[in-house]
Every structure is written in C-alpha cells, then in structure tokens.
Design an enzyme around this catalytic site. Structure first.
Site, PDB file in Angstrom:
ATOM      1  N   LYS A  74      -3.331  -5.702   5.076  1.00 41.88           N
ATOM      2  CA  LYS A  74      -3.430  -5.836   3.392  1.00 41.88           C
ATOM      3  C   LYS A  74      -3.980  -7.326   3.160  1.00 41.88           C
ATOM      4  CE  LYS A  74      -1.215  -5.000  -0.628  1.00 41.88           C
ATOM      5  NZ  LYS A  74       0.030  -4.583  -1.481  1.00 41.88           N
ATOM      6  N   SER A 151      -0.085  -0.833  -4.469  1.00 43.15           N
ATOM      7  CA  SER A 151      -1.266  -1.564  -4.517  1.00 43.15           C
ATOM      8  C   SER A 151      -2.008  -1.523  -3.099  1.00 43.15           C
ATOM      9  CB  SER A 151      -0.919  -2.977  -4.989  1.00 43.15           C
ATOM     10  OG  SER A 151      -0.004  -3.715  -3.894  1.00 43.15           O
ATOM     11  N   SER A 176       4.476  -0.602  -3.447  1.00 42.66           N
ATOM     12  CA  SER A 176       3.055  -0.582  -3.134  1.00 42.66           C
ATOM     13  C   SER A 176       2.677  -0.179  -1.633  1.00 42.66           C
ATOM     14  CB  SER A 176       2.680  -1.925  -3.285  1.00 42.66           C
ATOM     15  OG  SER A 176       2.371  -2.422  -4.492  1.00 42.66           O
TER      16      SER A 176
END
Lengths: 459, 94
Positions: A74, A151, A176
């Site tokens: 990420k 996210s 997330s």
C-alpha cells in the site's frame, strides 16, 4: 498454485524468479492500465531483487518463506527508493531512505516488491474515491463503475484480479483492510493493534493504524502476518506479546450488524453461516457511538500527524517566499485534497482549547467503554461475526451523492473492532447481484489464529 | 454548536490552511451535520471512565540512553529541495 508450493519450486531452482517477476510485472502493467490499482510499479527494483535471488538460489544460499513471491505494498508503507506518497500530492517525489519494518521483514524472507497500491489520500475514505490530487481511483474488479472500497482499494482490487500468485500489504485505521477485501471478494486480515510494527508507515492516526495483509486465501494472508508480526524497538507501541494458539468453541453473530443493512448482504452472510452453530449477541454502545468516537479520535490524530507536511523536509515544496506561516499554508493548501483538508479542520477543531474536553477527551472515554463492551463478550465467545460492510460495492455516482456524514456511516461495522484494536478478518461470503459480499470475523486481542482457523473452515 | 464562516476560518488558520470562499461555503453545512452528530457522545455517562489513548495497554517503551546508528545527514536531507550547507532551508521566521 499455492504460495508454499511456489516457494518450494523456486528453492529447487525449477522456477526462475526473474522470469516469474517479469511475468507479473507485465500483468500488473496491463491490469493497471484498465483498473488503476497501482500508484507506481517498481519494475527496476523488482527485477534487481529477482536477479539477485536467482544468483543466490544457484549457489543454494537462498532461503525464506516468500522466496520469489511478488508483494504489492500500500502506498502509505515506505519502500526504500520507491516513491511513497500515501496517495497524496503533498508527498510527491518522496523517496524513503529506509524500508518499513513490515516491508523489510518480507524482503528478508525473499519477497519481491512490485509496486505501491492505490488508496484514499492518507487513508481518508471508505471507497478509494478520495484519492489525492492527480491520482486515479481504482475500479472494482467485478464492475468498473463501482468502487473497490477503501482505503486499501488498490491492494484488494489487484489481489482479486491478479492471476499470478502474490500477496498485498495493506493498512487499516477504521476498516481500510476489511472494507476493500469485502468489496473485491478477497481475504483481508487486520491484526491486533501493535502486533505489526508501524515503523515506516506514513501515519493517519497512531492509536488506530495497523499494517495487515490482503490475499486470495486466508492461508496466504496468515503466512504474511506470521512474517510481519513481532516486536520492533523502532515502534514504541509495538507489543512484546505474541499471537495465541487457536481455540474456536463458541461463536456468536452481532445482531446489531444485521439491522438496517442491505437485504442482499444480510441474506448472503446468514446463508454462509448455515453450517455454523452460533448464539446472538448485541453491542448496543458500540453500535450507537462507534462512528462519532472513531471520527473524533481519527481526525484529531490525523490533524497532528499531517502538521509535518509543510514543504520543508520532503515531498511537495515551493519557492521560499513569504513568512513561514504564509509558506506552510500555501504549500499545504495547494497539495492536500479536499477530504484531507476537511479531516484536518475537524481534528484541529476537536483539539482546540475550549472544545478539547467536550470532543476529543469525551471520545477517548467512550472508547474505553467500547473496549469494555467487547472484552465482556470475549469472556464468553471466541469469535464474533457480522457482515463487513452494510452495502454492496457502490457506484461512484452513488458515492458522490453522499454527504460526508453519510459517507462516514459506511464504517458502522468496521469502526468498532478498529477502535478496540481487535483483530478482524474479512472473507468472501458469496455473491449477490454478481457482486461480492464480505463477512467479518472478530476475535479478542492476539487471537488472530481463531479468525484464521474459522476463516479457513468457512472460505 | 454554531458553525459559521468565522469559526471555520479560525480553525483553518490554526491548521495552516487557506480555504477558498467556495470551500468554506461547501464545508459549513457538512461540518454542522458532523459536529451535531459528534455531540451524540454527550449521552454516554463517562464520569467514572478514564480515557483510552491506546486500544491495548502499552507500557513505557524506553531504551538505554546510548547513541545508535541512525540516518546520516546526507540521508536526512535527501528529500529536501530547499537546503543549504547541510541544513534545511526554511522560509523567513519574522
């Protein structure tokens, strides 16, 4: 092929890591041109790592549980010499001079880092629709008009779409990892707060952030967690305790989590649970107050964390004109996206003199009560279950119509375990209207193995 | 809670953000909705409850006061564009 089998073949020299890496880089580029899962594909680094591994393998000097396994990271998790922006324009050009501990641990086991995945700017969103200025929104692998969830949206979308084996490193503050795993039909494992070092994580809210794994199967997600967990002196909130052995005897569903949600989600999750014996429990306080508590604390912490972005030490910058207040304000205003500005202002408000006791401290106290509510339940139950998200993956045009508060309410099922720092695992429970539905298993602190045992049984 | 132009400007200035007129007009009703919702927490009795700043108990993590290798000056400055003589160069303070 399973990752363990792949690693064995690599070890024996039956698979060339370089060739395999080239193959997945090509796939990543192709998928990315259509679905926008990567903010950057680190081709050079990946191929360099692969060639070095191949050399070591020839000399029989290579070992590791991720030997030659491609890993996507990420964007908010630092990778040395690879632009790491947490999805924000304000970190444009930032090349970390170190690896995050989680990344280093994966590399030490032979992992190949293939790129940084798309996310909401600094994690500020539930749909990966709040990407930073100049970034693309990742598109749902089952329907490109819909969101991946957020996210860690790029990580989950890519994990679903990738045909080659790989595992993704994700990060959760308020859901997330679970949310995008649910919307993309993959497994998302968020560990106990403090189990995985946050060193090298570009933080959103320190008391809530956790690095975890997103993978096609629970087994792969577990493998990654086993590797990245463990005490790290570089993170002062890193736990010294280890995960406990599994014991899944009593299971309950969280009744509140099935009320006022999409009927398709409810039916799909309950059907998946047909084969399980469970009781019903309720978490009234958590259900009613977790969103307000979570957003007060998360925005408060975010507003202090984001104070460091001011065009001085890294990232976006400008000509040194005007006083320091003028310079900092200019760089920040031009480079933060709209949601980042909103959250900074909300958090600054909640901590300002005159408001701090009523908002920030009040929320921190309610948090204690929420943790106590869960702890009481875990005296009796080993795993508790709810849907992961109250809705099916929404269309972007539907998201745009939501007010910020309606948007925040989408975290109603994930905010609780995140506030309490509890490990949780989202797995696919089936499909409704050809869209994936996620189911979330939650356990007490350090009992991620309970989730993994039950998750493997159910997937 | 009265959320108006003046409050938002004051908070934004504290946060070192310049907001445009359009942004302020957009944020006012949104913040009002959110802050009213935050006030729901008043319903919870927390008189005898201590605040939690971490979800799990974290003891003081102190290390021995001995220097260890860390970033070199060159590494620390690598990502800065405005720098001079081995220092970060900032805007004028006064």
């Amino acid at each position: 092929m399973k990752i363990k089998e792949f690693v064995n073949e690599v070890k024996k020299g039956d698979v060339s890591v370089e060739e395999n890496t080239e193959k997945i880089l090509k796939e990543a580029e192709k998928v990315n041109s259509e679905y926008k899962y990567f903010n950057i594909i680190s081709k050079e680094l990946a191929l360099k790592q692969a060639r070095e591994l191949d050399k070591k393998i020839k000399l029989s000097k290579a070992k590791g549980r991720l030997l030659g396994v491609p890993i996507s990271v990420k964007d908010c998790i630092c990778v040395k010499d690879v632009e790491s922006r947490a999805g924000s324009k304000i970190l444009e050009g930032y090349l970390p001079v170190f690896n995050a501990t989680a990344v280093q641990k994966a590399i030490d086991e032979g992992a190949i880092i293939i790129g940084k995945t798309a996310q909401d700017e600094f994690g500020f969103g539930s749909f990966s629709a709040n990407v930073g200025l100049g970034f693309n929104r990742p598109l749902n692998p089952f329907d490109k008009t819909r969101a991946c969830g957020g996210s860690s949206g790029g990580a989950a979308g890519w994990t679903q779409k990738a045909k080659n084996i790989q595992i993704s490193l994700g990060q959760s503050t308020g859901g997330s990892i679970a949310c995008p795993a649910s919307f993309c039909g993959v497994a998302g494992l968020t560990p106990t707060y403090g189990l995985v070092s946050r060193y090298g994580l570009i933080d959103y809210a320190n008391s809530l952030d956790k690095i975890g794994s997103i993978a096609k199967t629970v087994e792969d997600a577990e493998l990654m967690l086993d590797i990245i967990s463990g005490h790290d002196s570089k993170d002062s909130t890193s736990l010294k305790e280890q995960m406990q052995k599994p014991s899944v005897k009593k299971i309950a569903i969280i009744k509140d989590g099935f009320n006022d949600i999409d009927e398709n989600v409810k039916k799909t999750v309950l059907k998946k649970l047909d084969c399980v014996e469970y009781d019903e429990i309720s978490l009234p306080l958590t259900n009613k107050y977790c969103i307000a508590t979570y957003y007060l604390l998360a925005t408060s912490e975010a507003s202090t964390n984001l104070a460091k972005y001011c065009g001085m030490r890294y990232g976006a910058y400008d000509k040194l004109e005007g006083s320091f207040n003028e310079y900092f304000s200019r760089v920040r205003s031009e480079n933060f996206g709209k949601e980042a500005k909103k959250r900074i202002i909300l958090g600054t408000f909640a901590r300002m003199s005159g408001f701090r006791d009523a908002y920030y401290l009040k929320a921190a106290s309610v948090r204690t009560k929420i943790i106590e509510e869960y702890k009481k339940i875990f005296k009796k139950y080993d795993v508790i279950i709810s849907p992961t998200m109250p809705i099916l993956p929404p269309k972007f045009e539907e998201i745009e119509k939501l007010t910020p508060l309606q948007n925040y309410m989408m975290d109603i099922l994930t905010a609780g375990p995140n506030l309490a720092g509890l490990p949780h695992l989202s797995i696919n429970a089936g499909f409704a209207k050809e869209l994936p539905v996620g189911m979330m298993l939650i356990a007490d602190h350090l009992k991620e193995k309970n989730l993994i045992e039950l998750g493997k049984r159910l997937e | 809670m009265k959320v108006d132009d003046a409050l938002i400007k004051r908070v934004a200035a504290n946060a070192r953000l310049n907001l445009s007129g359009n942004e302020i007009r957009e944020f006012i009703p949104q913040f009002k909705e959110i802050i009213d919702y935050f006030s729901k927490l008043d319903e919870v009795d927390t008189k005898n409850t201590k605040p939690s700043f971490q979800p799990v108990e974290v003891k003081n993590a102190l290390r021995e006061d001995k220097p260890k290798p860390s970033l070199t000056q060159e590494e620390a400055l690598k990502n800065a564009q405005n720098k001079k003589d081995g220092y970060f160069k900032g805007p004028r303070a006064v």
